[in-house]
Structures are given as C-alpha cells and as structure tokens.
Motif scaffolding. Structure first.
Motif, short mmCIF file in Angstrom:
data_model
loop_
_atom_site.label_atom_id
_atom_site.label_comp_id
_atom_site.label_asym_id
_atom_site.label_seq_id
_atom_site.Cartn_x
_atom_site.Cartn_y
_atom_site.Cartn_z
N SER A 1 10.82 7.61 -8.72
CA SER A 1 9.58 7.06 -8.56
C SER A 1 9.19 6.31 -7.24
CB SER A 1 9.33 5.94 -9.74
OG SER A 1 10.39 5.04 -9.75
N ASP A 2 10.32 5.85 -6.72
CA ASP A 2 10.34 5.22 -5.27
C ASP A 2 9.76 6.13 -4.26
OD1 ASP A 2 11.13 2.72 -6.00
OD2 ASP A 2 13.16 3.41 -5.96
N TYR A 3 10.15 7.37 -4.11
CA TYR A 3 9.91 8.30 -3.19
C TYR A 3 8.31 8.91 -3.49
CZ TYR A 3 14.89 8.16 -2.03
OH TYR A 3 16.28 7.81 -1.66
N MET B 1 9.72 -1.01 -7.38
CA MET B 1 9.32 0.17 -6.77
C MET B 1 8.39 0.13 -5.82
SD MET B 1 7.18 3.73 -8.24
CE MET B 1 5.54 2.46 -7.83
N PHE B 2 7.15 -0.80 -5.89
CA PHE B 2 6.11 -0.84 -4.82
C PHE B 2 6.82 -1.43 -3.69
CE2 PHE B 2 3.62 -0.23 -9.07
CZ PHE B 2 2.95 0.86 -8.35
N GLY B 3 7.82 -2.37 -3.92
CA GLY B 3 8.41 -3.15 -2.93
C GLY B 3 9.14 -2.30 -1.85
N PHE B 4 9.76 -1.41 -2.30
CA PHE B 4 10.58 -0.30 -1.60
C PHE B 4 9.50 0.62 -1.10
CE2 PHE B 4 14.22 -1.22 -4.18
CZ PHE B 4 15.29 -1.60 -3.24
N SER B 5 8.54 0.92 -1.71
CA SER B 5 7.61 1.89 -1.40
C SER B 5 6.83 1.32 -0.08
CB SER B 5 6.46 2.32 -2.40
OG SER B 5 5.58 3.40 -1.85
N ALA B 6 6.33 0.04 -0.42
CA ALA B 6 5.40 -0.49 0.71
C ALA B 6 6.29 -0.79 1.88
CB ALA B 6 5.00 -2.00 0.19
N THR B 7 7.76 -0.99 1.75
CA THR B 7 8.45 -0.99 3.03
C THR B 7 8.56 0.12 3.69
OG1 THR B 7 9.66 -2.71 1.98
CG2 THR B 7 10.75 -1.76 4.03
N LEU B 8 8.82 1.23 2.99
CA LEU B 8 8.85 2.72 3.58
C LEU B 8 7.53 3.27 4.32
CD1 LEU B 8 11.07 4.42 1.04
CD2 LEU B 8 11.86 3.79 3.22
N VAL B 9 6.42 2.82 3.64
CA VAL B 9 5.03 3.22 4.03
C VAL B 9 4.78 2.42 5.61
CG1 VAL B 9 2.60 3.05 3.70
CG2 VAL B 9 4.04 3.86 2.01
#
Length: 380
Positions: A144-146, A1-9
C-alpha cells in the motif's frame, strides 16, 4: 502509509521538478500539503516545517497567478488597441492543429485522472493487509505504501494538467483567437523565420532548364555528380559564371532593374538574408492565438487569404529570453572589401539595402542593421 508515501512523493518531485517548468509552481503547494497532513496526524516535530513550506509555496503560486493574469490582461489590451477591424480566417490545418492541442491537453488530464483513481482503488484494497501492524512486524514497506505513492504522484500530475488546461482556456478566451503579424526580428517570441531564409544563392531547376543560355544545371551536375534526380521545383545552386544568373549579370543591372527583380533568390549570397517585403502578404510572419506565456501560439503564414500552418504541425514557438541576443544564430557578416555599390530597396517595398560585390553575389542589409552600422560606437 501516508507518511512514507508523502516522503517519496516529495523526493520524486524534488528531483524532477525542473522538468515541469511553470507547472512546478502549481504543483509545489499540493505536494507539500500532501506531506504536511500525515506528519501533522502523527504529531511529529517536522509537521511545522511542512506547513511552512506549504504556505510559502501557496503564496508564491498566488503571486505568479496574479502576474500571469496581469500579463493576459496586458495582451488583451494590446489586441484590442491593435485591432484593425479586418478579419482573417484560419486555414483547415491551423484549425485542426488548435483542436488537436486542446483535445490532447484534455485527454492527458482525463487519462491521468483515470489512472489516479485506479491506483487509489488498488491502494484501498491493499491497505487492510497492513493496518494495525508495526513497521517491525511488516519488516519492509507494505504494498500500500508503493501504491499510495503512485496514486499521489499521478493525482498531482492530473491536477497540474487540469490547471494547465483551464489556464490556457481562460487566456485564449480573454484575449480571443487573434492572428498577430510578428516581425522576423525582435519581439517576445522566437522561431519565426522567413520561409525563404535558406534559399539564397539558389535557382529553381525548372526555371534554369527553361532558359537555353543558362549553364547552372550543367555546372551543378559537374560539381555534384551524385545528384542525378533533378526535377520539378527542386532548387540548385546558381552558377557564378552563368550569363543569366551569374555575378556579372547581377552587377550589370541598373538600380531600377535590380530593385524590380530583387526578390529573386539567386541574386543573393548563400549566407545573406533574403529581403523581406514590407507589403507582400506572403512575406509576413503570422502568429495564431498568442496570449502571453499561457499560450504562446502557432507560427503561420498567408495562404489563399487565410492564416495557415504547415500540415500536421502542433509546435509552439518559443519564448524569447530578453537577456540574450534576439537570435542564438550569429548571422554571417558581409565582406569588408570589394563592394561595387549600395542600392536602396525601400522604393520596391523591401526593408533594407542591397550591397553588390565584384566577386560575389549581393548581400541584403536590413534597415535596422544599416542604422546600427551608422550609429557611432564608443571605445573604452
């Protein structure tokens, strides 16, 4: 989750970073650190790039912090050396404006922090539904990713706002609540213009109505038939043929008489600057709270022996770009021919000269402009 989140941020702030101005320098290390940690936990080859970016951004933030601190120290020294020992109270509107600016900045930081906490709680509640499942099993990004992306984004904005609030407070505390007298031309800030800069060539309606021989009102109504609601302090264009406010009357005055009345707005061509007094307090432009780029300050004026601003005005002045002309507005130049004479207004406490014309109202030339005109030029 944090990997996808970090990329989007990181993608979001890369596309919108210009919008945050100087705050982007403080946000960059946090954004990159948020990406570096999860990529390191996954032991991916990209983690070294994220950590290198984090270190570089942090070093750049430290450099900028040192430069900003040096600037605050320089402004503080200037404030100390320029201190005349005189004190000036802030008007009620100025006090309320400074209080609103402080409260607004604090409210933004607190609000963003509260929203970030709510998003993190929502992320924690949604995370168990995705833990232990592969991306193929989920078939798409989990909720949770979003939520984690939103939580991280708002958290970074909150930290940046706390950074701004703290740095502004530090700058104002170090420099003090100074009221600066800033000349209209030159200097590190712009947006400080005389309150009379648009009144040249105008005469007060009440003043014109009080003079029996004045024809300004009649001429103005003939030229502007739709303007029927004329009253009070409204200004109208002075008639060029008026025996009281016309061109012939202006040119008939002796130099001494002209100097004594030179602050009358109807003396001057509508494209001319108005003379700024070097002595009268009401013509001085003030700047409240200037502490460098951390807090550029509020434009103010003298009002009943106080430094006051326009009611309900919280607009900062703007930082001047030293690489361009001191004003984006190119001031109209006076006519090249038809001049009657030049009158030195400095004995009357006005910083410049008046140029009278045969078929037009007078033009005001600042001392600085006069010196530039006399300076020899070199043609290549």
């Amino acid at each position: 989750m944090f990997g996808f989140s970090a990329t989007l941020v990181a993608l979001f702030f890369s596309l919108t970073g210009w919008f945050f101005g100087r705050l982007a320098v403080a946000m960059a290390p946090i954004i990159l650190l948020y990406a570096a940690i999860p990529y390191s936990l996954d032991t991916t080859e990209d983690s070294a790039i994220w950590w290198a970016g984090t270190i570089a951004a942090a070093l750049w933030w430290l450099v900028q912090t040192k430069i900003s601190h040096q600037q605050i120290h320089a402004v503080r020294n200037l404030a100390t050396e320029s201190n005349t020992g005189a004190t000036l109270e802030l008007g009620p509107d100025a006090q309320m404006s400074l209080k609103r600016i402080k409260n607004r900045s604090l409210s933004w930081a607190a609000t963003l922090s509260s929203i970030a906490i709510l998003f993190w709680l929502a992320t924690a509640m949604a995370l168990p539904t995705a833990v232990g499942r592969t991306l193929q099993e989920l078939e798409d990004l989990a909720l949770s990713d979003y939520l984690g992306t939103a939580a991280a984004t708002v958290s970074i904005l909150a930290l940046a706002q706390w950074h701004r609030y703290g740095w502004r407070s530090l700058a104002r505390r170090r420099v003090g609540n100074m009221v600066w007298h800033v000349p209209i031309v030159g200097g590190p800030v712009e947006g400080l213009w005389s309150s009379l800069s648009e009144d040249a060539g105008m005469v007060s309606f009440d003043h014109a109505r009080s003079l029996p021989s004045c024809i300004c009102i009649n001429d103005f109504k003939r030229g502007n038939p739709d303007e029927v609601d004329l009253y009070g302090d409204i200004s109208i264009t002075a008639s060029v043929y008026c025996p009281v406010h016309g061109i012939d009357h202006i040119n008939s005055l002796t130099h001494e008489h002209f100097r004594s009345k030179a602050t009358n707005t109807w003396f001057w061509d509508e494209d001319s600057l108005l003379p700024i007094s070097t002595q009268a307090e009401e013509d001085r432009t003030l700047l409240i709270g200037y502490a460098g780029t951390s807090f550029i300050g509020l434009p103010a004026h003298f009002s009943n022996d106080t430094a006051e601003i326009q009611p309900d005005t919280d607009n900062f002045v703007e930082e001047r770009n030293p690489q361009i002309n001191e004003s984006q507005w190119k001031r109209p130049l006076p006519p090249l021919s038809g001049a009657v004479d030049r009158i030195d207004l400095r004995p009357a406490g006005l910083g410049g000269h008046a140029i009278r014309y045969q078929h037009g109202r007078a033009w005001f030339e600042t001392t600085r402009d006069a010196d530039a005109r006399k300076r020899p030029t070199t043609e290549e």
